[in-house]
Design an enzyme around this catalytic site. Structure first.
Site, PDB file in Angstrom:
ATOM      1  N   GLU A  97      -4.613  -6.312   3.475  1.00 54.46           N
ATOM      2  CA  GLU A  97      -3.518  -6.052   2.533  1.00 54.46           C
ATOM      3  C   GLU A  97      -3.749  -4.734   1.802  1.00 54.46           C
ATOM      4  O   GLU A  97      -4.888  -4.319   1.603  1.00 54.46           O
ATOM      5  CB  GLU A  97      -3.468  -7.172   1.480  1.00 54.46           C
ATOM      6  CG  GLU A  97      -2.436  -8.248   1.750  1.00 54.46           C
ATOM      7  CD  GLU A  97      -1.005  -7.796   1.463  1.00 54.46           C
ATOM      8  OE1 GLU A  97      -0.750  -6.585   1.344  1.00 54.46           O
ATOM      9  OE2 GLU A  97      -0.141  -8.675   1.359  1.00 54.46           O
ATOM     10  N   ASP A  98      -2.660  -4.120   1.367  1.00 51.52           N
ATOM     11  CA  ASP A  98      -2.789  -2.917   0.549  1.00 51.52           C
ATOM     12  C   ASP A  98      -3.171  -3.298  -0.884  1.00 51.52           C
ATOM     13  O   ASP A  98      -4.077  -2.739  -1.468  1.00 51.52           O
ATOM     14  CB  ASP A  98      -1.481  -2.103   0.564  1.00 51.52           C
ATOM     15  CG  ASP A  98      -0.230  -2.947   0.254  1.00 51.52           C
ATOM     16  OD1 ASP A  98      -0.338  -4.180   0.074  1.00 51.52           O
ATOM     17  OD2 ASP A  98       0.870  -2.363   0.207  1.00 51.52           O
ATOM     18  N   ASP A 101      -1.179  -8.330  -6.034  1.00 54.53           N
ATOM     19  CA  ASP A 101      -0.600  -8.140  -7.364  1.00 54.53           C
ATOM     20  C   ASP A 101      -0.402  -9.528  -7.979  1.00 54.53           C
ATOM     21  O   ASP A 101      -1.289 -10.069  -8.621  1.00 54.53           O
ATOM     22  CB  ASP A 101       0.702  -7.364  -7.164  1.00 54.53           C
ATOM     23  CG  ASP A 101       1.404  -6.977  -8.442  1.00 54.53           C
ATOM     24  OD1 ASP A 101       0.750  -6.925  -9.485  1.00 54.53           O
ATOM     25  OD2 ASP A 101       2.620  -6.717  -8.400  1.00 54.53           O
ATOM     26  N   PHE A 150       1.884   0.716 -11.694  1.00 50.84           N
ATOM     27  CA  PHE A 150       2.498   0.754 -10.370  1.00 50.84           C
ATOM     28  C   PHE A 150       1.972   1.966  -9.621  1.00 50.84           C
ATOM     29  O   PHE A 150       2.170   3.102 -10.042  1.00 50.84           O
ATOM     30  CB  PHE A 150       4.030   0.790 -10.471  1.00 50.84           C
ATOM     31  CG  PHE A 150       4.684   0.586  -9.149  1.00 50.84           C
ATOM     32  CD1 PHE A 150       4.840  -0.690  -8.626  1.00 50.84           C
ATOM     33  CD2 PHE A 150       5.109   1.680  -8.394  1.00 50.84           C
ATOM     34  CE1 PHE A 150       5.421  -0.885  -7.385  1.00 50.84           C
ATOM     35  CE2 PHE A 150       5.687   1.489  -7.141  1.00 50.84           C
ATOM     36  CZ  PHE A 150       5.843   0.206  -6.641  1.00 50.84           C
ATOM     37  N   ARG A 163       4.372   7.054   0.808  1.00 51.96           N
ATOM     38  CA  ARG A 163       3.377   6.354   1.629  1.00 51.96           C
ATOM     39  C   ARG A 163       2.372   7.325   2.243  1.00 51.96           C
ATOM     40  O   ARG A 163       1.238   6.971   2.534  1.00 51.96           O
ATOM     41  CB  ARG A 163       4.061   5.599   2.779  1.00 51.96           C
ATOM     42  CG  ARG A 163       4.885   4.406   2.330  1.00 51.96           C
ATOM     43  CD  ARG A 163       5.172   3.501   3.524  1.00 51.96           C
ATOM     44  NE  ARG A 163       6.279   2.595   3.276  1.00 51.96           N
ATOM     45  CZ  ARG A 163       6.163   1.414   2.672  1.00 51.96           C
ATOM     46  NH1 ARG A 163       5.003   0.990   2.239  1.00 51.96           N
ATOM     47  NH2 ARG A 163       7.230   0.658   2.482  1.00 51.96           N
TER      48      ARG A 163
HETATM   49  P1  5GP Z   1       2.220  -9.751  -4.557  1.00 48.84           P
HETATM   50  O1  5GP Z   1       2.897 -10.748  -3.657  1.00 48.84           O
HETATM   51  O2  5GP Z   1       0.717  -9.921  -4.630  1.00 48.84           O
HETATM   52  O3  5GP Z   1       2.862  -9.700  -5.911  1.00 48.84           O
HETATM   53  O4  5GP Z   1       2.538  -8.316  -4.016  1.00 48.84           O
HETATM   54  C1  5GP Z   1       2.107  -7.854  -2.853  1.00 48.84           C
HETATM   55  C2  5GP Z   1       2.935  -6.676  -2.397  1.00 48.84           C
HETATM   56  O5  5GP Z   1       3.701  -6.072  -3.453  1.00 48.84           O
HETATM   57  C3  5GP Z   1       2.016  -5.591  -1.918  1.00 48.84           C
HETATM   58  O6  5GP Z   1       1.651  -5.788  -0.565  1.00 48.84           O
HETATM   59  C4  5GP Z   1       2.834  -4.348  -2.151  1.00 48.84           C
HETATM   60  O7  5GP Z   1       3.663  -4.109  -1.048  1.00 48.84           O
HETATM   61  C5  5GP Z   1       3.677  -4.676  -3.364  1.00 48.84           C
HETATM   62  N1  5GP Z   1       3.072  -4.123  -4.591  1.00 48.84           N
HETATM   63  C6  5GP Z   1       2.441  -4.785  -5.567  1.00 48.84           C
HETATM   64  N2  5GP Z   1       1.980  -3.954  -6.531  1.00 48.84           N
HETATM   65  C7  5GP Z   1       2.324  -2.717  -6.123  1.00 48.84           C
HETATM   66  C8  5GP Z   1       2.112  -1.409  -6.677  1.00 48.84           C
HETATM   67  O8  5GP Z   1       1.504  -1.170  -7.728  1.00 48.84           O
HETATM   68  N3  5GP Z   1       2.617  -0.377  -5.952  1.00 48.84           N
HETATM   69  C9  5GP Z   1       3.293  -0.557  -4.772  1.00 48.84           C
HETATM   70  N4  5GP Z   1       3.738   0.549  -4.174  1.00 48.84           N
HETATM   71  N5  5GP Z   1       3.513  -1.761  -4.227  1.00 48.84           N
HETATM   72  C10 5GP Z   1       3.028  -2.830  -4.894  1.00 48.84           C
END
Ligand code: 5GP
Length: 174
Positions: A97-98, A101, A150, A163
């Site tokens: 995963e990137d 969050d 963010f 990206r």
């Molecule tokens: P989660 O389901 O954990 O809330 O979010 C996961 C996805 O939300 C990540 O894979 C990413 O694509 C997006 N995301 C969450 N935080 C960020 C952030 O700070 N920047 C960006 N660009 N995407 C985020």
């Protein structure tokens, strides 16, 4: 209103950490083979760099998910837009995963993967924002814990932009 990017993690800092993660995975899975599953689109650069730092036979696959609209808030709904190209039954899988969050995406994908009977599934995430966690997820391999901002770059976007930045940065508006 003008926009500028402030570096949070430099190219060099990221490369050094990715190298360490690759070495750790290589040690942990010694003598086995792996399937790395990159979660698109955000993890495509991290997955490519990580794969090159793992000295083991491996297969790479991708899973396309959509958890956000064009905005920056999680909807809590994870939609699979592109499934794996091959079954993972009996395989040792690492989900790449990137960023974790709220944790909703990883939690959902772990549930989905378990139904496909892999030998094991672990999570490797470049970034973690613990301040925003809504569900607790175990990250087996973590690059960096970051504050609640963010971020963009190194695969991460804002409305599909940024990206291709070779570092992780924060957009500042003034
Ligand atoms: P989660 O389901 O954990 O809330 O979010 C996961 C996805 O939300 C990540 O894979 C990413 O694509 C997006 N995301 C969450 N935080 C960020 C952030 O700070 N920047 C960006 N660009 N995407 C985020």
């Amino acid at each position: 209103m003008s926009e500028r990017l402030v570096t949070m993690l430099s190219t060099e800092t990221i490369a050094a950490r990715v190298k360490e993660l690759g070495a750790q995975i290589t040690r942990d899975y010694a003598g086995r083979s792996l399937v790395l599953v990159g979660v698109l689109k955000g993890s495509f650069i991290f997955a490519a760099d990580l794969a090159r730092q793992i000295d083991l036979p491996l297969r790479i696959d991708f899973l396309g998910v959509r958890s956000y609209g064009e905005g920056t808030e999680s909807t809590g709904v994870v939609q699979i837009v592109n499934d794996l190209s091959k079954p993972i039954e009996g395989e040792d899988v690492i989900l790449v995963e990137d960023i974790v969050d709220t944790g909703l995406t990883v939690a959902h994908l772990m549930d989905l993967f378990r139904t496909r009977r892999p030998a094991s599934v672990k999570v490797c995430s470049l970034l973690h924002k613990p301040a925003r966690a809504r569900v607790s997820v175990n990250i087996d391999y973590l690059g960096f814990t970051i504050e609640d901002k963010f971020v963009v770059g190194y695969g991460l976007d804002f409305a599909e932009k940024y990206r291709n930045l070779p570092y992780v940065g924060v957009i500042e508006r003034s």
